[in-house]
Enzyme design. Structure first.
Site, PDB file in Angstrom:
ATOM      1  N   GLN A 110       0.696  -1.296  -0.053  1.00  0.00           N
ATOM      2  CA  GLN A 110       0.095  -0.160  -0.018  1.00  0.00           C
ATOM      3  C   GLN A 110       0.826   1.335   0.193  1.00  0.00           C
ATOM      4  O   GLN A 110       0.664   2.129  -0.761  1.00  0.00           O
ATOM      5  CB  GLN A 110      -0.812   0.101   1.285  1.00  0.00           C
ATOM      6  CG  GLN A 110      -1.740   1.229   1.427  1.00  0.00           C
ATOM      7  CD  GLN A 110      -2.816   1.417   2.420  1.00  0.00           C
ATOM      8  OE1 GLN A 110      -2.266   0.824   3.603  1.00  0.00           O
ATOM      9  NE2 GLN A 110      -3.934   1.692   2.187  1.00  0.00           N
ATOM     10  N   ASP A 113       2.491   1.769  -3.463  1.00  0.00           N
ATOM     11  CA  ASP A 113       1.429   2.122  -4.296  1.00  0.00           C
ATOM     12  C   ASP A 113       1.261   3.438  -4.356  1.00  0.00           C
ATOM     13  O   ASP A 113       1.169   4.408  -5.395  1.00  0.00           O
ATOM     14  CB  ASP A 113       0.204   1.405  -4.065  1.00  0.00           C
ATOM     15  CG  ASP A 113      -1.213   1.677  -4.921  1.00  0.00           C
ATOM     16  OD1 ASP A 113      -0.844   1.625  -6.137  1.00  0.00           O
ATOM     17  OD2 ASP A 113      -2.190   2.376  -4.225  1.00  0.00           O
ATOM     18  N   ASP A 115       3.245   5.768  -3.865  1.00  0.00           N
ATOM     19  CA  ASP A 115       4.453   6.394  -4.328  1.00  0.00           C
ATOM     20  C   ASP A 115       4.467   6.610  -5.756  1.00  0.00           C
ATOM     21  O   ASP A 115       5.108   7.246  -6.418  1.00  0.00           O
ATOM     22  CB  ASP A 115       5.796   5.603  -3.918  1.00  0.00           C
ATOM     23  CG  ASP A 115       6.975   6.378  -4.573  1.00  0.00           C
ATOM     24  OD1 ASP A 115       7.131   7.599  -4.546  1.00  0.00           O
ATOM     25  OD2 ASP A 115       8.160   5.645  -4.416  1.00  0.00           O
ATOM     26  N   THR A 196       3.930  11.571  -9.318  1.00  0.00           N
ATOM     27  CA  THR A 196       4.931  11.106 -10.328  1.00  0.00           C
ATOM     28  C   THR A 196       4.751   9.264 -10.304  1.00  0.00           C
ATOM     29  O   THR A 196       4.342   8.788  -9.455  1.00  0.00           O
ATOM     30  CB  THR A 196       6.222  11.414  -9.940  1.00  0.00           C
ATOM     31  OG1 THR A 196       6.700  10.515  -8.801  1.00  0.00           O
ATOM     32  CG2 THR A 196       6.415  12.675  -9.599  1.00  0.00           C
ATOM     33  N   PHE A 198       7.213   7.678 -11.156  1.00  0.00           N
ATOM     34  CA  PHE A 198       8.485   6.928 -10.739  1.00  0.00           C
ATOM     35  C   PHE A 198       8.424   6.489  -9.546  1.00  0.00           C
ATOM     36  O   PHE A 198       7.990   6.879  -8.396  1.00  0.00           O
ATOM     37  CB  PHE A 198       9.543   8.008 -11.236  1.00  0.00           C
ATOM     38  CG  PHE A 198       9.605   8.258 -12.254  1.00  0.00           C
ATOM     39  CD1 PHE A 198      10.104   7.822 -13.477  1.00  0.00           C
ATOM     40  CD2 PHE A 198       9.278   9.856 -12.529  1.00  0.00           C
ATOM     41  CE1 PHE A 198      10.379   8.244 -14.785  1.00  0.00           C
ATOM     42  CE2 PHE A 198       9.318  10.163 -14.077  1.00  0.00           C
ATOM     43  CZ  PHE A 198       9.678   9.311 -15.020  1.00  0.00           C
ATOM     44  N   ASP A 200      10.272   7.205  -6.779  1.00  0.00           N
ATOM     45  CA  ASP A 200      11.304   8.142  -6.101  1.00  0.00           C
ATOM     46  C   ASP A 200      10.886   8.807  -4.986  1.00  0.00           C
ATOM     47  O   ASP A 200      11.416   9.807  -4.728  1.00  0.00           O
ATOM     48  CB  ASP A 200      11.147   9.386  -7.387  1.00  0.00           C
ATOM     49  CG  ASP A 200       9.523   9.897  -7.478  1.00  0.00           C
ATOM     50  OD1 ASP A 200       8.672   9.457  -6.775  1.00  0.00           O
ATOM     51  OD2 ASP A 200       9.242  10.821  -8.595  1.00  0.00           O
ATOM     52  N   SER A 202       8.494   9.853  -3.717  1.00  0.00           N
ATOM     53  CA  SER A 202       7.549  11.103  -3.542  1.00  0.00           C
ATOM     54  C   SER A 202       6.516  10.933  -2.306  1.00  0.00           C
ATOM     55  O   SER A 202       5.849  12.146  -1.978  1.00  0.00           O
ATOM     56  CB  SER A 202       6.552  11.314  -4.797  1.00  0.00           C
ATOM     57  OG  SER A 202       5.571  10.186  -5.087  1.00  0.00           O
ATOM     58  N   GLU A 274      -4.579   7.686   6.222  1.00  0.00           N
ATOM     59  CA  GLU A 274      -5.705   6.553   6.044  1.00  0.00           C
ATOM     60  C   GLU A 274      -5.541   5.415   7.114  1.00  0.00           C
ATOM     61  O   GLU A 274      -6.768   5.093   7.419  1.00  0.00           O
ATOM     62  CB  GLU A 274      -5.541   6.006   4.618  1.00  0.00           C
ATOM     63  CG  GLU A 274      -6.105   6.957   3.510  1.00  0.00           C
ATOM     64  CD  GLU A 274      -6.204   6.484   2.126  1.00  0.00           C
ATOM     65  OE1 GLU A 274      -6.618   6.903   1.260  1.00  0.00           O
ATOM     66  OE2 GLU A 274      -5.433   5.130   2.114  1.00  0.00           O
ATOM     67  N   HIS A 369      -5.907  -5.567  -1.623  1.00  0.00           N
ATOM     68  CA  HIS A 369      -7.013  -5.362  -0.876  1.00  0.00           C
ATOM     69  C   HIS A 369      -7.641  -6.589  -0.229  1.00  0.00           C
ATOM     70  O   HIS A 369      -8.124  -6.571   0.760  1.00  0.00           O
ATOM     71  CB  HIS A 369      -8.016  -4.533  -1.628  1.00  0.00           C
ATOM     72  CG  HIS A 369      -7.561  -3.163  -1.897  1.00  0.00           C
ATOM     73  ND1 HIS A 369      -8.455  -2.452  -2.877  1.00  0.00           N
ATOM     74  CD2 HIS A 369      -6.792  -2.294  -1.590  1.00  0.00           C
ATOM     75  CE1 HIS A 369      -7.924  -1.059  -3.074  1.00  0.00           C
ATOM     76  NE2 HIS A 369      -6.851  -1.163  -2.144  1.00  0.00           N
TER      77      HIS A 369
END
Length: 638
Positions: A110, A113, A115, A196, A198, A200, A202, A274, A369
């Site tokens: 999760q 995902d 990212d 993004t 990638f 990376d 994020s 979340e 999930h």
């Protein structure tokens, strides 16, 4: 002019990517110009890739199921709520536990995902035509696509539904070289990836310049990220900063007093709050960035704050790539599928589009999930049930960052992820009732059904059916019930699905892929193994800044990066003293656990850089000037 009026970004010309700001050794925060010839490939707020053309009911934008009476192969598609209740919702209380992998495998999926993909919903809460409130109407009027919960009342004509907002349409990304044959598919409604594509990190750094700045400690000379100014754990370790706008909608301790409110945390990804494991993993990586930044500053005191930040960011991004492709993906799709679809690294290929595909984000990678547990276990130092902070039902972990601050910090949660076996996809228990009956979001009131939401999202995006994707992956199409029983993990479930859908071509891809018999040594069937494998290969081979790409790191640095692991990150940034070598492999404590001091980790000495002689001379002159100023001040003071 059209771009300005529509709110869509102007095209990025390739000349921009050769500007000094984009030709450096650090990737842009938005991913723009990773590919210098195709600047938007993989960038934030760009279209999700289509591996097969969309299938809309009007061939342009209407989701599957939009028009009452629309037939598919002679049959209507079953309502998604009915599919959820009859097929996906748990019919048993017990869960099949994985005897090989830990809960960390589920929660890393999760986290990673988040990212690489985030499909935003429409920002409008009212219908574009008529001004109907999407939270109150059961009509299909853009952007409202509500989920029907019961059949039409024959007497009143009323019906019950759950609000559902369509995904925001992506901007048209055509180009002057498009052919006539390209125009029609291009003009179909497409969805966007707002972050993004990638790998990376994020999740740590964000995907826009403004968010990146908000996440940084700009007053730090060590290139650090911002941390919470009000709370820290008992050992003085940091938590994430709060969101900029408070009070926030996150839930609070029922006994909280004025002054000890814990708001939503701010991170590189907006979904951080979340569930508690996500908050814990986000916090872990911010601590790791700051640990590395501090070490780099000590190694290279001549480096500026910006260089330290960018070098630490590059290291953290590389660790995300290594942990995901080396330790996570082979366990999910199996070694054979990994070798077939991904294989050894062959270098950066600028002809490969790394953009996340619609089918991956909306269906294939949502396989996880079905492995989410109904309980979050919190464990003590002996990896037993925590005496003070008991385990929690999943719904009690939704949007509750206060539990991290007031109930023992990261450690009980991280131990629970390491010391609890994952759940195995079970056809009789596909999604826990915590997800199909008690799911909570902050923008739609009431309890939601994740299974129905997933199916509705696939129809919203016009995803082709299960059979078309099997053919795309070179797998045999399913022609009848017997065929489906052979590929499904359970014959009775296959029968129920065929009873609902009537024709194998009508089966929603997420459902069809989910019930396939897993490949040997994997946690996914042939279809999802194929789609996930193809996507990961594109993310790797189409990324100019991939950690193995020539010139990104030195050979010595690459060797050090490979010695690191998620277990090292946990050991270095928490009070956990023992962990498995591979945190995704389940072992009953103390079997398989090692003292943190015995777990290999990278040495940052590989990043030591001797200052240029000119820099040393300048530094010496500045020291001399400063010394003379001090002496002059002393004379004046006398």
């Amino acid at each position: 002019v059209i771009a300005d009026l529509s709110g869509c970004p102007s095209p990025v010309h390739t000349d921009v990517c050769h500007h000094e700001g984009f030709s450096s050794k650090y990737s842009s925060i938005s991913g723009v110009c990773n590919n210098r010839q195709k600047p938007l490939w993989g960038s934030a707020n760009n279209v999700l890739a289509r591996w097969l053309p969309a299938e809309y009911e009007d061939r342009e934008s209407q989701p599957k199921g939009w028009n009452s009476g629309q037939l598919y192969n002679g049959f209507q598609l079953p309502p998604v709520q009915e599919v959820s209740k009859k097929i996906l919702q748990s019919s048993i209380k017990s869960v099949t536990l994985d005897d090989i992998y830990s809960q960390m495998l589920v929660d890393w999926g999760q986290y990673i995902d988040h990212d690489i993909s985030f499909t935003p919903q429409s920002t409008s809460r009212v219908a574009f035509s008529g001004g109907l409130d999407c939270l109150k109407t059961c009509e299909y009027i853009n952007p409202c696509f509500p989920i029907e919960t019961v059949s039409h009342d024959q007497l009143s004509g009323n019906r019950s539904c759950v609000p559902f907002f369509r995904s925001s349409p992506a901007c048209f990304s055509g180009n002057a070289q498009a052919t006539t044959a390209d125009i029609k598919p291009a003009l179909q409604r497409q969805q966007m990836n707002s972050i993004t594509s990638f790998l990376d990190a994020s999740t740590v750094y964000g995907h826009t310049p403004n968010l990146q700045s908000a996440l940084r400690d700009l007053s730090s000379s060590e290139g650090k990220l911002a941390v919470n100014s009000r709370f820290m754990d008992q050992r003085g370790r940091s938590y994430l900063p709060f969101v900029l706008k408070t009070p926030s909608p996150c839930f609070q301790d029922s006994n909280h007093r004025q002054g000890d409110r814990v708001d939503c945390f701010l991170a590189g990804d907006s979904r951080v709050n979340e569930v508690l494991p996500l908050v814990a993993l986000h916090t872990l990586w911010v601590r790791e960035h700051n640990r590395i930044a501090e070490a780099l500053h000590d190694l290279n005191p001549h480096w500026s704050s910006e260089i330290i930040y960018q070098e630490a960011r590059k290291i953290i991004g590389a660790l995300h790539q290594i942990i995901t492709t080396r330790d996570y993906v082979p366990k999910v799709i199996g070694r054979e599928a990994f070798d077939r679809y991904i294989g050894p690294y062959g270098g950066y290929d600028p002809t490969i589009n790394p953009s996340v595909s619609n089918v991956f984000a909306t269906a294939a990678f949502r396989f996880g999930h079905a492995t989410i547990s109904s309980v979050l276990r919190r464990l003590n130092e002996s990896f037993q049930e925590h005496e003070q902070f008991s385990s929690l039902s999943l719904h009690k972990t939704f949007f509750s960052p206060w539990r991290l601050v007031k109930e023992g910090g990261l450690e009980p949660i991280l131990r629970g992820l390491l010391g609890t076996p994952a759940a195995v996809v079970n056809p009789d228990n596909l999604l826990t009732k915590e997800l199909t009956g008690r799911l909570v979001t902050l923008n739609v009131p009431g309890d939601l059904d994740l299974a129905a939401l997933n199916l509705q999202r696939g129809r919203d995006h016009g995803l082709p059916g299960y059979n078309d994707w099997r053919q795309f992956c070179g797998l045999e199409r399913i022609w009848n019930r017997d065929d489906f029983r052979q590929v499904a993990n359970d014959e009775s479930v296959a029968e129920k699905i065929m009873d609902l859908y009537k024709h194998p071509d009508n089966i929603d891809i997420w459902l069809g892929g989910l019930v396939e018999e897993p490949l040997p040594g994997s946690r996914t069937g042939p279809l999802f193994s194929c789609l996930i494998g193809k996507q990961v290969a594109m993310l790797r081979d189409g990324d100019r800044f991939w950690w193995e790409s020539e010139g990104v790191f030195t050979e010595r640095q690459r060797m050090e990066l490979q010695t690191h692991s998620l277990s090292c990150v946990i050991c270095d940034n928490s009070e956990i003293n023992e962990a498995p070598l591979d945190p995704f492999v389940f072992g009953r404590y103390p079997d398989g656990f090692r003292l943190c001091s015995n777990i290999p980790s990278m040495s940052l000495e590989a990043w030591r850089e001797e200052p240029h002689p000119g820099t040393l001379r300048l530094f010496s002159r500045l020291c001399g000037v400063f010394r003379n100023l001090v002496v002059q001040q002393m004379i004046t003071a006398r």
